[in-house]
Design an enzyme around this catalytic site. Sequence first.
Site, short mmCIF file in Angstrom:
data_model
loop_
_atom_site.label_atom_id
_atom_site.label_comp_id
_atom_site.label_asym_id
_atom_site.label_seq_id
_atom_site.Cartn_x
_atom_site.Cartn_y
_atom_site.Cartn_z
N CYS A 147 -19.53 1.62 8.49
CA CYS A 147 -18.75 0.93 9.52
C CYS A 147 -17.60 1.89 9.57
O CYS A 147 -16.57 2.07 8.83
CB CYS A 147 -18.39 -0.31 9.21
SG CYS A 147 -17.20 -1.31 10.12
N CYS A 166 0.55 4.92 6.94
CA CYS A 166 -0.47 4.79 8.16
C CYS A 166 0.50 4.08 9.19
O CYS A 166 1.09 2.82 8.71
CB CYS A 166 -1.61 4.03 8.16
SG CYS A 166 -2.68 4.48 6.74
N CYS A 172 -19.63 -6.45 3.52
CA CYS A 172 -18.67 -5.40 3.97
C CYS A 172 -17.50 -5.19 3.26
O CYS A 172 -16.75 -6.26 3.06
CB CYS A 172 -18.41 -5.39 5.42
SG CYS A 172 -17.80 -3.84 6.00
N CYS A 230 -16.32 -9.69 5.45
CA CYS A 230 -15.81 -8.27 5.38
C CYS A 230 -14.60 -8.58 4.58
O CYS A 230 -13.45 -9.39 4.69
CB CYS A 230 -15.35 -7.47 6.70
SG CYS A 230 -14.70 -6.05 6.38
N ARG A 235 -17.94 -3.44 17.67
CA ARG A 235 -17.12 -4.58 17.26
C ARG A 235 -15.95 -4.61 18.02
O ARG A 235 -15.00 -3.66 17.79
CB ARG A 235 -16.95 -4.63 15.78
CG ARG A 235 -18.51 -4.56 14.88
CD ARG A 235 -18.11 -4.81 13.60
NE ARG A 235 -19.54 -4.57 12.79
CZ ARG A 235 -20.48 -5.21 12.68
NH1 ARG A 235 -20.27 -6.53 13.19
NH2 ARG A 235 -21.72 -4.81 12.06
N CYS A 262 0.51 0.56 10.27
CA CYS A 262 -0.04 -0.77 9.41
C CYS A 262 1.06 -1.55 8.79
O CYS A 262 1.99 -1.18 8.06
CB CYS A 262 -0.69 -0.09 8.22
SG CYS A 262 -1.54 -1.32 7.26
N CYS A 312 0.74 -1.20 -0.04
CA CYS A 312 -0.15 0.22 -0.13
C CYS A 312 0.89 1.11 -0.03
O CYS A 312 1.87 1.31 0.57
CB CYS A 312 -0.94 0.05 1.15
SG CYS A 312 -2.07 1.43 1.20
N1 SAM Z 1 -6.70 0.28 3.03
C1 SAM Z 1 -7.93 0.57 3.47
C2 SAM Z 1 -8.09 1.62 4.79
O1 SAM Z 1 -7.06 2.11 5.16
O2 SAM Z 1 -8.93 2.05 4.98
C3 SAM Z 1 -8.61 -0.67 4.24
C4 SAM Z 1 -7.63 -1.52 5.05
S1 SAM Z 1 -7.15 -1.11 6.58
C5 SAM Z 1 -6.03 -2.29 6.94
C6 SAM Z 1 -8.27 -1.19 7.75
C7 SAM Z 1 -8.32 -0.95 9.09
O3 SAM Z 1 -7.25 -1.82 9.86
C8 SAM Z 1 -7.43 0.23 9.44
O4 SAM Z 1 -8.16 1.68 9.26
C9 SAM Z 1 -6.95 0.38 10.99
O5 SAM Z 1 -8.20 0.94 11.83
C10 SAM Z 1 -6.94 -1.11 10.98
N2 SAM Z 1 -5.53 -1.54 11.20
C11 SAM Z 1 -4.46 -1.79 10.62
N3 SAM Z 1 -3.18 -2.13 10.98
C12 SAM Z 1 -3.78 -2.35 12.26
C13 SAM Z 1 -2.87 -2.68 13.53
N4 SAM Z 1 -1.57 -3.08 13.20
N5 SAM Z 1 -3.50 -2.76 14.64
C14 SAM Z 1 -4.87 -2.56 14.72
N6 SAM Z 1 -5.83 -2.12 13.56
C15 SAM Z 1 -5.04 -2.03 12.51
C1 DTB Z 2 -11.29 -2.79 11.55
O1 DTB Z 2 -11.58 -1.83 12.01
N1 DTB Z 2 -10.49 -3.73 11.88
C2 DTB Z 2 -10.20 -4.74 10.87
C3 DTB Z 2 -11.31 -4.39 9.94
N2 DTB Z 2 -11.62 -3.15 10.32
C4 DTB Z 2 -10.89 -4.51 8.51
C5 DTB Z 2 -8.60 -4.93 10.30
C6 DTB Z 2 -7.62 -5.13 11.53
C7 DTB Z 2 -6.60 -5.42 10.81
C8 DTB Z 2 -5.52 -5.37 12.08
C9 DTB Z 2 -4.14 -5.71 11.38
C10 DTB Z 2 -3.95 -6.72 10.26
O2 DTB Z 2 -4.29 -7.95 10.38
O3 DTB Z 2 -3.29 -6.75 9.44
FE1 SF4 Z 3 -2.92 1.23 3.47
FE2 SF4 Z 3 -2.68 0.07 5.54
FE3 SF4 Z 3 -3.11 2.54 5.49
FE4 SF4 Z 3 -5.16 0.71 4.72
S1 SF4 Z 3 -4.36 1.31 6.88
S2 SF4 Z 3 -4.44 2.77 3.61
S3 SF4 Z 3 -3.79 -0.69 3.84
S4 SF4 Z 3 -1.38 1.66 4.99
#
Ligand code: SAM
Ligand code: DTB
Ligand code: SF4
Length: 349
Positions: A210, A78, A150, A118, A282, A81, A74
């Site tokens: 959501c 973030c 979702c 989802c 959730r 992430c 990506c």
């Molecule tokens: N790329 C899209 C976005 O950012 O909206 C969708 C996927 S993103 C991985 C979905 C959500 O996962 C993020 O908004 C964040 O709240 C959660 N997330 C990602 N990495 C995480 C982590 N290490 N711990 C907890 N939540 C995480």
């Molecule tokens: C949300 O708020 N939590 C889920 C779902 N929406 C998509 C994602 C959590 C991701 C946790 C980090 C990972 O497994 O990569």
């Molecule tokens: Fe990309 Fe992760 Fe940010 Fe979603 S949360 S926009 S997958 S870097």
Amino acid sequence: MSLVGFTGHAHQDHAKAISTEVPLRHDWKLPEVKALYELPLLELVFKAQSIHRQVWKDNKVQLCSLLSIKTGGCPEDCGYCPQAARHDTGVKAEKLMAVPEVLEAAKAAREAGATRFCMGAAWREVKDGPQFDAVIEMVRGVKSLGIEACCTLGMVTDSQARRLKEAGLDSYNHNLDTSEGHYGDIISTRTYDDRLATLARVREAGIGVCCGGIIGLGETVDDRCHMLATLANHAQHPESVPVNALVPVKGTPLENNPRVDSLSMVRTIAVARILMPASMVRLSAGRAQMNDEAQLLCMMAGANSVFFGDKLLTTGNPEYEADMDLFARAGLIPLEPKAAPAGPGAVRR
Ligand code: SAM
Ligand code: DTB
Ligand code: SF4
């Protein structure tokens, strides 16, 4: 102020006798939210549970399944992430999964008891073309299985949101993650306003919203309360509010953040429940790091949904057997498949 009503509720069976007396407020001020957050814990949980039971009389817990349909690579930054290309986390960039493979996974999830599926993509935004066409097919396919669909795909345009709606999408996940004030410390490649604009497009298209956040990003209690107030002060509450605890991943800038205290999760969930009585709250990422008792306390505080299956998107989740064992020992009742609604509710939140 609006009241919770019966008509068109997204979880009509689940919320069966939804009370018409629970007011839905959209004018929360930071000090009152903070006063709730800082109540003695059991007082706070009691308050949240009392509201919860007025609305969610059957007290069921929805099992949701999560699938990473497009993993890694990506372009966003973030800080939490593991899928950001610039973080050296060992997550490899993969191609979008094929439609039949995704539908196989959705079927298996339904068989295992999921009433919501989802699909997550590590995209900054949706681009029109064959990949988005495939996602549309995935949504149609999931809906044909009779469960909620979702998606979380990053930013969307109006026309993309309309196409998702036409395909039957129930809900779009797009988290605020933290307060507006703390956002810039975590993400620099987009703004809070970008996030709010996508949410407005999703709402405008008639898709359920959501939207939630993560705790453990180095935010203060004020930041947490600010985020919760922002969610609740929307003209309609999000139908679904995921509360995540940071899963610190090696190679991300937040890898050394202190572990989230599970009681902070309980407090955040309780305040979310009090502010947004009719929303699904959730208990999302971070469950693998919590013991059974902490998870149950989160449910007592108003969480009425979990992701099950051994993986979230890229990080671990409790084993299926362990979850089923917890549900059995605690007498938790999963929301039955037949109760899954056909589409998003029309009720004002
Ligand atoms: N790329 C899209 C976005 O950012 O909206 C969708 C996927 S993103 C991985 C979905 C959500 O996962 C993020 O908004 C964040 O709240 C959660 N997330 C990602 N990495 C995480 C982590 N290490 N711990 C907890 N939540 C995480
Ligand atoms: C949300 O708020 N939590 C889920 C779902 N929406 C998509 C994602 C959590 C991701 C946790 C980090 C990972 O497994 O990569
Ligand atoms: Fe990309 Fe992760 Fe940010 Fe979603 S949360 S926009 S997958 S870097």
